[in-house]
Design a protein around this motif. Structure first.
Motif, PDB file in Angstrom:
ATOM      1  N   UNK A  23      -0.314  -0.273   2.531  1.00 56.23           N
ATOM      2  CA  UNK A  23       0.427  -0.056   3.650  1.00 56.23           C
ATOM      3  C   UNK A  23      -0.747  -0.907   4.681  1.00 56.23           C
ATOM      4  N   UNK A  24      -2.424  -0.502   4.352  1.00 52.49           N
ATOM      5  CA  UNK A  24      -3.063  -1.122   5.179  1.00 52.49           C
ATOM      6  C   UNK A  24      -3.222  -2.758   4.702  1.00 52.49           C
ATOM      7  N   UNK A  25      -2.852  -3.090   3.884  1.00 50.71           N
ATOM      8  CA  UNK A  25      -3.264  -3.964   3.483  1.00 50.71           C
ATOM      9  C   UNK A  25      -1.653  -5.430   3.611  1.00 50.71           C
ATOM     10  N   UNK A  26      -0.389  -4.472   4.220  1.00 51.67           N
ATOM     11  CA  UNK A  26       0.417  -5.259   4.877  1.00 51.67           C
ATOM     12  C   UNK A  26       0.513  -5.201   5.938  1.00 51.67           C
ATOM     13  N   UNK A  27       0.854  -3.725   6.973  1.00 55.31           N
ATOM     14  CA  UNK A  27       1.549  -2.879   7.243  1.00 55.31           C
ATOM     15  C   UNK A  27       0.458  -3.396   8.965  1.00 55.31           C
ATOM     16  N   UNK A  37      -9.988   0.210  15.668  1.00 53.38           N
ATOM     17  CA  UNK A  37     -10.952   1.242  15.364  1.00 53.38           C
ATOM     18  C   UNK A  37     -12.628   0.418  15.574  1.00 53.38           C
ATOM     19  N   UNK A  38     -12.515  -0.680  15.700  1.00 53.22           N
ATOM     20  CA  UNK A  38     -13.315  -1.419  15.825  1.00 53.22           C
ATOM     21  C   UNK A  38     -14.229  -2.430  14.614  1.00 53.22           C
ATOM     22  N   UNK A  39     -13.252  -2.100  13.548  1.00 56.76           N
ATOM     23  CA  UNK A  39     -13.606  -2.432  12.099  1.00 56.76           C
ATOM     24  C   UNK A  39     -13.165  -4.848  11.704  1.00 56.76           C
ATOM     25  N   UNK A  40     -14.070  -4.637  11.315  1.00 54.34           N
ATOM     26  CA  UNK A  40     -13.316  -6.131  10.479  1.00 54.34           C
ATOM     27  C   UNK A  40     -12.359  -6.172   9.530  1.00 54.34           C
ATOM     28  N   UNK A  41     -12.504  -7.505  10.151  1.00 58.04           N
ATOM     29  CA  UNK A  41     -10.684  -7.589   9.076  1.00 58.04           C
ATOM     30  C   UNK A  41     -11.067  -6.999   7.568  1.00 58.04           C
ATOM     31  N   UNK A  42     -11.902  -7.322   6.834  1.00 54.35           N
ATOM     32  CA  UNK A  42     -13.267  -7.639   5.441  1.00 54.35           C
ATOM     33  C   UNK A  42     -12.997  -6.021   4.999  1.00 54.35           C
ATOM     34  N   UNK A  43     -13.318  -5.160   6.149  1.00 55.38           N
ATOM     35  CA  UNK A  43     -13.404  -3.645   5.859  1.00 55.38           C
ATOM     36  C   UNK A  43     -12.117  -3.339   5.355  1.00 55.38           C
ATOM     37  N   UNK A  44     -11.414  -4.014   6.232  1.00 59.34           N
ATOM     38  CA  UNK A  44      -9.495  -2.881   5.971  1.00 59.34           C
ATOM     39  C   UNK A  44      -9.232  -3.491   5.208  1.00 59.34           C
ATOM     40  N   UNK A  45      -9.977  -4.404   4.228  1.00 58.53           N
ATOM     41  CA  UNK A  45      -9.286  -4.856   2.673  1.00 58.53           C
ATOM     42  C   UNK A  45     -10.054  -4.256   1.764  1.00 58.53           C
ATOM     43  N   UNK A  46     -11.147  -4.071   1.853  1.00 56.31           N
ATOM     44  CA  UNK A  46     -12.239  -3.122   0.873  1.00 56.31           C
ATOM     45  C   UNK A  46     -12.036  -2.051   0.935  1.00 56.31           C
ATOM     46  N   UNK A  47     -11.348  -1.168   1.763  1.00 58.81           N
ATOM     47  CA  UNK A  47     -10.483   0.171   2.091  1.00 58.81           C
ATOM     48  C   UNK A  47      -9.255   0.048   1.666  1.00 58.81           C
ATOM     49  N   UNK A  48      -8.480  -0.875   2.249  1.00 58.04           N
ATOM     50  CA  UNK A  48      -6.825  -0.584   0.888  1.00 58.04           C
ATOM     51  C   UNK A  48      -7.617  -0.853  -1.051  1.00 58.04           C
ATOM     52  N   UNK A  49      -8.451  -1.646  -0.603  1.00 53.50           N
ATOM     53  CA  UNK A  49      -8.207  -2.050  -2.221  1.00 53.50           C
ATOM     54  C   UNK A  49      -9.164  -0.412  -2.934  1.00 53.50           C
ATOM     55  N   UNK A  50      -9.788  -0.218  -2.728  1.00 52.99           N
ATOM     56  CA  UNK A  50     -10.762   1.455  -2.730  1.00 52.99           C
ATOM     57  C   UNK A  50      -9.003   2.619  -2.972  1.00 52.99           C
ATOM     58  N   UNK A  51      -8.399   2.508  -1.887  1.00 52.08           N
ATOM     59  CA  UNK A  51      -7.512   3.328  -2.185  1.00 52.08           C
ATOM     60  C   UNK A  51      -6.534   2.892  -3.624  1.00 52.08           C
TER      61      UNK A  51
END
Length: 117
Positions: A23-27, A37-51
């Motif tokens: 969901x973090x990748x696609x939603x 929340x102020x996070x850059x897009x690359x961080x969102x992708x890192x979080x998604x892959x980590x999950x």
């Protein structure tokens, strides 16, 4: 009994993290939430892959214990940071409910793993 509690809590937690990672990748809503929340897009992708990777690692039964311990540590940081991020931007206490519930399920998984191995 602890083995059943371990696998049940680990399966629920891993499934939730896998869905959350996808969901973090696609939603569109989650993409917007990360920006809000102020996070850059690359961080969102890192979080998604980590999950996704963490969820898979927790389900592999023959890994060395230190890999599982570090995976739990990573999820602890991830979920704790999610709670802090929501509170720091003034989101309602309701917004921390899901990460808090997942954190509690993860604690059950970690505790029962350390008492069955």
């Amino acid at each position: 009994m602890e083995t059943i509690a371990y696998w049940a809590s680990t399966a629920v937690f891993s499934f939730a993290m896998l869905l959350s990672g996808i969901g973090t990748l696609k939603s569109a809503k989650l993409i917007h939430d990360f920006k809000r929340l102020g996070f850059p897009d690359y961080f969102r992708k890192e979080v998604a892959i980590s999950k996704i990777l963490g969820a898979i690692l927790l389900l592999i039964p023959f890994l060395p214990n230190f890999v599982r311990d570090w995976t739990y540590a990573g999820f602890l940081i991830l979920l704790g940071s999610a709670i802090i991020a929501h509170l720091s931007v003034g989101d309602s206490k309701k917004s921390i409910a899901l990460p808090l519930i997942l954190l509690l399920i993860m604690i059950v998984s970690c505790y029962t793993f350390n008492h069955t191995s």
